[in-house]
Design a protein around this motif. Structure first.
Motif: not given
Length: 358
Positions: A44-73
């Motif tokens: 839900s955030g980046f690997f580190r804290e981001v300066a408060p004057d930068v807005r952050v928008r994280i788009v949820p990316f759910p896990e795909g099917p077990v057999d999902e290929t790289v191209g499909e991902r």
């Protein structure tokens, strides 16, 4: 000016580190900056804290099917980001990778490096992300020349900055903690994958150990969309054949990275394809001897501050020299080079380019 910077990941890959540092430097000038990214693995955030004057928008990316290929991902990544992102509020939309460039429509694109993919979906993504943006930035002249030669496109060259003080000011206690844990070690950052030259690094390390048996190889970082399980299996098999056992740390906490770098006896960067080499520049800021692959782009960026090896034998020879030769002039040149690469300067040059390209 309202600026959107877009990245494909929240993990500490070089392009993501670049995106956050640039966003913060742009916001520090008073610009209105938002960083967009996909949140993989529940992030839900980046690997580190981001300066408060930068807005952050994280788009949820759910896990795909077990057999999902790289191209499909890849295609699913583009689709999810496209559905979430509305470009209309922004004066500048700036994509940092092929996934975000494919997702957002009209944009500026930073081409960090050029790849040659065999997965059809990824090859198409890569091509569209080069030809469709209306303006281009590269972090080195070498990559800009590749873009001009291969596609006839002119790119603005704006090198990376580096968080110089963060890596140059590591205290002795923090360094000693890593040395107590690992002893003497050669460090690389970027994970185990073909582009990072990981198999050649194993061969070089095996050669190095013949004369320096107490020196360990430490590998930090590594997170990618691509499936390198086969390559990793080959790497592990070859390590066993060579009788070497590198310390693979995986992703290191952001606060732990500068002392990990500063405590290294040498930093090795054997990539076969790069655009700049930000992790290697951070090592120079920390005063660590640097050995890199002999590539035109790395000659351009590092010049006399680094040692250059073309293959495992020469990489090993230069690592041995870095471990045994005290070269204060090279170390000073490295620190001075890193200090000249500031994010403030990079941000100002980006703003000038944004204004001229609108």
């Amino acid at each position: 000016m309202k600026i959107a910077l877009l990245s494909y990941s929240t993990k500490p890959r070089g392009g993501v580190v670049h995106t956050l540092a640039l966003a913060e430097a742009l916001a520090a000038t008073g610009e209105d900056v938002t960083v967009w990214s996909l949140g993989r693995g529940g992030d839900s955030g980046f690997f580190r804290e981001v300066a408060p004057d930068v807005r952050v928008r994280i788009v949820p990316f759910p896990e795909g099917p077990v057999d999902e290929t790289v191209g499909e991902r890849i295609l699913r990544s583009i689709s999810i980001l496209r559905d979430a992102f509305d470009p209309s509020p922004y004066d500048i939309v700036h994509a940092q990778d092929c996934i975000s460039a494919n997702a957002v429509g009209r944009c500026i694109r930073t081409v960090h490096h050029l790849d040659h993919f065999t997965t059809p979906e990824l090859a198409a993504c890569h091509e569209r992300a080069i030809v469709e943006p209306y303006a281009h930035i590269c972090v080195s002249r070498s990559v800009a020349d590749e873009l001009a030669e291969g596609w006839g496109l002119a790119a603005e060259v704006i090198p990376n900055g580096v968080a110089y003080d963060r890596f140059a000011s590591t205290g002795p206690a923090a360094r000693d903690a890593w040395r107590s844990r690992l002893g003497r070690y050669v460090l690389t950052v970027g994970g185990i994958e073909p582009r990072k030259g990981s198999l050649d690094l194993l061969e070089a390390y095996a050669l190095l150990r013949a004369d320096h048996p107490g020196v360990r190889l430490v590998i930090a970082g590594g997170e990618t969309l691509f499936d390198y399980r086969d390559y990793r299996a080959r790497w592990e098999s070859r390590a066993a054949e060579l009788g070497v056992a590198p310390d693979v740390l995986g992703q290191v906490a952001d606060d732990d990275l500068p002392p990990l770098v500063a405590a290294a006896d040498a930093f090795v960067f054997p990539s076969v394809k790069e655009g700049f080499g930000l992790a290697a520049m951070e090592a120079l800021a920390a005063g660590v001897p640097l050995v890199v692959r002999d590539l035109p782009v790395l000659r351009e960026v590092f010049g006399p501050a680094a040692r250059f090896g073309a293959d495992p034998r020469t990489l090993a020879a230069h690592l041995a020299a870095a471990l045994t030769d005290d070269d204060p002039d090279r170390r000073t040149a490295g620190r001075e080079l890193a200090a000249r690469h500031t994010w403030d300067s990079a941000a100002q040059r980006h703003l000038d380019f944004y204004r001229s390209s609108r």
